[in-house]
Design an enzyme around this catalytic site. Structure first.
Site, PDB file in Angstrom:
ATOM      1  N   ASP A 101      -0.125   4.529   1.163  1.00 10.27           N
ATOM      2  CA  ASP A 101      -1.290   5.163   1.786  1.00 10.27           C
ATOM      3  C   ASP A 101      -1.376   6.657   1.477  1.00 10.27           C
ATOM      4  OD1 ASP A 101      -2.423   2.879   2.906  1.00 10.27           O
ATOM      5  OD2 ASP A 101      -1.074   2.941   4.614  1.00 10.27           O
ATOM      6  N   TYR A 148      -3.922   5.673  11.468  1.00 11.51           N
ATOM      7  CA  TYR A 148      -2.666   6.364  11.768  1.00 11.51           C
ATOM      8  C   TYR A 148      -3.007   7.670  12.470  1.00 11.51           C
ATOM      9  CZ  TYR A 148      -0.685   3.129   8.374  1.00 11.51           C
ATOM     10  OH  TYR A 148      -0.311   1.997   7.707  1.00 11.51           O
ATOM     11  N   TYR A 191      -6.835   0.200   8.929  1.00 11.41           N
ATOM     12  CA  TYR A 191      -5.786   0.741   9.791  1.00 11.41           C
ATOM     13  C   TYR A 191      -6.055   2.183  10.174  1.00 11.41           C
ATOM     14  CZ  TYR A 191      -1.513  -1.731  11.014  1.00 11.41           C
ATOM     15  OH  TYR A 191      -0.592  -2.509  11.646  1.00 11.41           O
ATOM     16  N   ALA A 245       0.840  -1.209   0.000  1.00  8.51           N
ATOM     17  CA  ALA A 245       0.000   0.000   0.000  1.00  8.51           C
ATOM     18  C   ALA A 245       0.868   1.249   0.000  1.00  8.51           C
ATOM     19  CB  ALA A 245      -0.901  -0.011   1.232  1.00  8.51           C
ATOM     20  N   HIS A 285       5.654  -0.561   7.820  1.00  7.27           N
ATOM     21  CA  HIS A 285       5.086   0.748   7.483  1.00  7.27           C
ATOM     22  C   HIS A 285       6.250   1.735   7.375  1.00  7.27           C
ATOM     23  CE1 HIS A 285       1.038  -0.515   9.177  1.00  7.27           C
ATOM     24  NE2 HIS A 285       1.839  -1.313   9.853  1.00  7.27           N
TER      25      HIS A 285
HETATM   26 CU   LIG Z   1       1.187  -2.820  10.952  1.00  7.72          CU
END
Ligand SMILES: [Cu+2]
Length: 645
Positions: A310, A395, A393, A308, A446
């Site tokens: 993002d 963030y 997810y 990904a 990430h």
């Molecule tokens: Cu993770």
């Protein structure tokens, strides 16, 4: 009159879209991938701020950058739109398209609309209903599909050139159950996003029951009682210590300007420190997150496409969610709304998108002396934050400004792990961790790329790498005690590619050699790394080829207005990055010039059972610390707590 760096208003977004539609005859079949403020050139900013005149004397107007594409033929374009000039060709709109660039072979960022349209199309599709019925799933209201973008190397030959999505299928255990608790493993629709049609339904199901998983997090659905906790409240009876004037934020010595766009989300502009004599000293021109790359490190059929971007694919601004008082933020909070847009160019306001507040931060400094007694100061920080939800997810991004000149950038990752079923009941995954019955979460990383345009007491800066090394024993140092700091200037972009080294406590100092402090040494700010980790990827792998920025901890480039995206302007379906690796091939000078630092940090996520069914926030950060920027501890003038109020 807006400040030249203020984000586009809802009205400006609407007008930018209308002007493009009118001037380029872009009908209903066209979509807008992004509409953002075209920030004025850095050199023009001072003049624009004093009298709104550009450097060449022309009247400065607001401009928008627009990326759009025609769904009928898939061709994408980038427009520069003047929002104030022009003859007003678009009816009632004013302004005009002043730049128009065809982008052959490029796929603009994914849009929220496409994600929803894809989900709707698939959930109404008989092929999906059939595939689910084979597994005993018939309630389509509990089905969620989640479309991801492709990397070019993974696009099947027969679909080359199309705008593609591939999808997971998920099933809620109950009406309000966690949508990401039950993966329908082995089932992946492939979709043409321009025609919004199903191209094929990959299905490797060979029978068997779905595992019995406890993937819930709502209090009413978890198999335990909530623990008892007493209230904890923060109050500032005399109000907050900061002022917000439009997007201009002032707090104690700190001054900064907030910005926001679809891709980076929160942007911090013109960060400076006002000293005791009223002099505003520049620290940074612009701070933001420019990319986030999340390669999943599992080659199985459910996960091999899962890399990904993002920021480049989905956009932190588009994914920003509203904050709520008392939950996301505690105390005396000031919120700002943000405005993004849908793919038809209609503005969409995100209420309470940015949070500004003060926090206590423990003891700032202290000394206990027999005669003078205890002298202690509480530390306080100003926090500017925003939260994004990228499908499963979360963030959470916090920029924190401290009284001692430190700036801390913290990221918390939380939300729901991607999981799938193990290969067979009782088997253990090679590239992930078992988190529930016959259910595992693949390892992944990430990588966040912070774009740090520091201007330490002016634009002309040099970055020095600092390594601590023991001095050779002998001579004046028979006990081998000496420690020296080896300080090496980075002169060209080649040398600017830097890797962390815990063994030497490596850091990078951004120095203005033209400005001495009161001690006669040049002023500087230090990038103190943490949460850095190696890519551990074969350099030939498609995931690495698309995101070569992750191959180093730090890159340094000379400032260029159009160098914004480290993996390229359009990472969707990219095969190779067209950003930092291409720019830095020239080996430009980065000495005593306007430098930009690209710092790569994040989370090397070796998944744990404790990350399931909802992940406790994983916290990472890096710091920018004054290093000779001040002549002494700048927090010496912080008053003791008993003097307050
Ligand atoms: Cu993770």
């Amino acid at each position: 009159m807006p400040h030249p760096l203020d984000p586009l208003t809802a009205d400006e977004i609407r007008r930018a879209a209308a002007i493009v539609r009118h001037d380029r005859e872009a009908g209903d079949g066209w979509r807008f991938a992004s509409i953002e403020l075209k920030e004025p050139a850095k050199a023009d900013l001072p003049a624009l701020e004093n009298g709104r005149l550009a450097a060449d004397g022309r009247l400065a107007g607001r401009e928008a950058l627009v990326v759009c594409w025609n769904r009928a033929d898939g061709q994408a374009y980038r427009a520069t739109v003047s929002l104030s000039g022009g003859a007003g060709k678009a009816a009632g709109a004013g302004g005009e398209v002043t730049g128009w660039e065809h982008l052959p072979g490029q796929q603009p960022n994914m849009t929220v609309d496409e994600w929803h349209e894809c989900d709707e199309m698939l959930r109404a599709h008989p092929a999906l209903a059939r595939a689910l019925a084979r597994r005993g799933i018939t309630d389509m209201s509990r089905v969620l599909t989640d479309m991801w973008a492709y990397g070019a190397a993974l696009v099947p030959e027969r679909y080359r050139g199309r705008r593609l999505g591939w999808s997971d299928v998920w099933y809620r255990g109950s009406e309000r159950g966690n949508p990401y608790a039950h993966h329908v493993s082995g089932l992946h629709p492939v979709v043409d996003l321009n025609t919004m049609t199903l191209l094929e339904m990959e299905d490797s199901y060979e029978g068997g029951e779905a595992p019995d998983v406890m993937g819930e997090y709502l209090p009413s659905l978890i198999p335990m009682r909530l623990r008892e906790v007493t209230p904890l409240e923060i109050s500032q009876p005399q109000g907050v210590g900061f002022t917000l004037d439009g997007y201009q934020l002032s707090w104690q010595n700190w001054q900064l300007r907030l910005g926001f766009n679809h891709r980076e989300g929160l942007v911090l502009h013109q960060v400076g420190w006002q000293d005791g004599e009223g002099r505003l000293r520049s620290v940074a021109h612009r701070l933001s997150f420019a990319e986030m790359v999340v390669p999943y490190r599992d080659a199985g059929p459910d996960h091999y496409r899962r890399t990904a971007f993002d920021i480049g694919e989905w956009g932190l601004g588009f994914m920003t969610t509203s904050l709520s008082l008392g939950c996301d933020c505690l105390g005396e909070i000031t919120y700002l709304d943000a405005v993004v847009h849908d793919s038809r160019g209609e503005p969409r306001t995100i209420p309470n998108a940015i949070c500004v507040h003060e926090e206590d931060s423990g003891v700032g400094w202290k000394h206990v002396d027999e005669r003078a007694g205890v002298e202690v100061r509480r530390a306080r920080r100003l926090v500017v934050s925003f939260h994004v939800t990228v499908a499963n997810y979360e963030y959470l991004v916090y920029w924190r400004f401290y009284q001692d000149g430190n700036i801390e950038c913290e990221v918390r990752a939380t939300g729901i792990l991607v999981t799938s079923h193990t290969a067979a009941p009782g088997s253990r995954p090679a590239n992930g961790t078992l988190v529930d019955q016959d259910t595992y979460a693949p390892f992944h990383q990430h990588f966040i790329v912070a774009r740090l345009d520091l201007d330490v007491d002016g634009a002309d800066n040099t970055v020095y790498v600092t390594d601590s090394v023991p001095a050779p024993a002998g001579g004046d140092d028979p006990f081998g005690l000496g420690l020296v700091v080896r300080t090496t200037p980075l002169r060209t972009e080649e040398g600017g590619k830097q890797d962390y080294d815990w063994g030497t406590q490596r850091g990078w100092k951004v120095v203005n050699d033209n400005v001495p402090n009161g001690l006669g040494t040049p002023v500087g700010y230090k990038l103190v790394p943490s949460a850095a980790f190696p890519p551990l990827l074969d350099p030939a792998s498609p995931a690495f080829q698309r995101a070569q920025v992750i191959g180093h901890t730090l890159w340094v480039t000379p400032y260029r207005e159009d160098e914004r995206w480290p993996c390229g302007d359009f990472p969707v379906q990219s095969s190779r990055d067209s950003g930092l690796t291409v720019w830095t091939e020239a080996g430009r000078s980065i000495e005593n010039t306007d430098v930009v630092l690209w710092y790569v940090f994040g989370i090397h996520h070796i998944t744990r059972p404790e990350d399931w069914p909802v992940m406790p926030s994983d916290v990472v950060s890096f710091w920018l610390k004054p290093s000779g920027f001040f002549d002494r501890n700048p927090a010496l003038d912080v008053p003791p707590s008993h003097d307050l109020g």
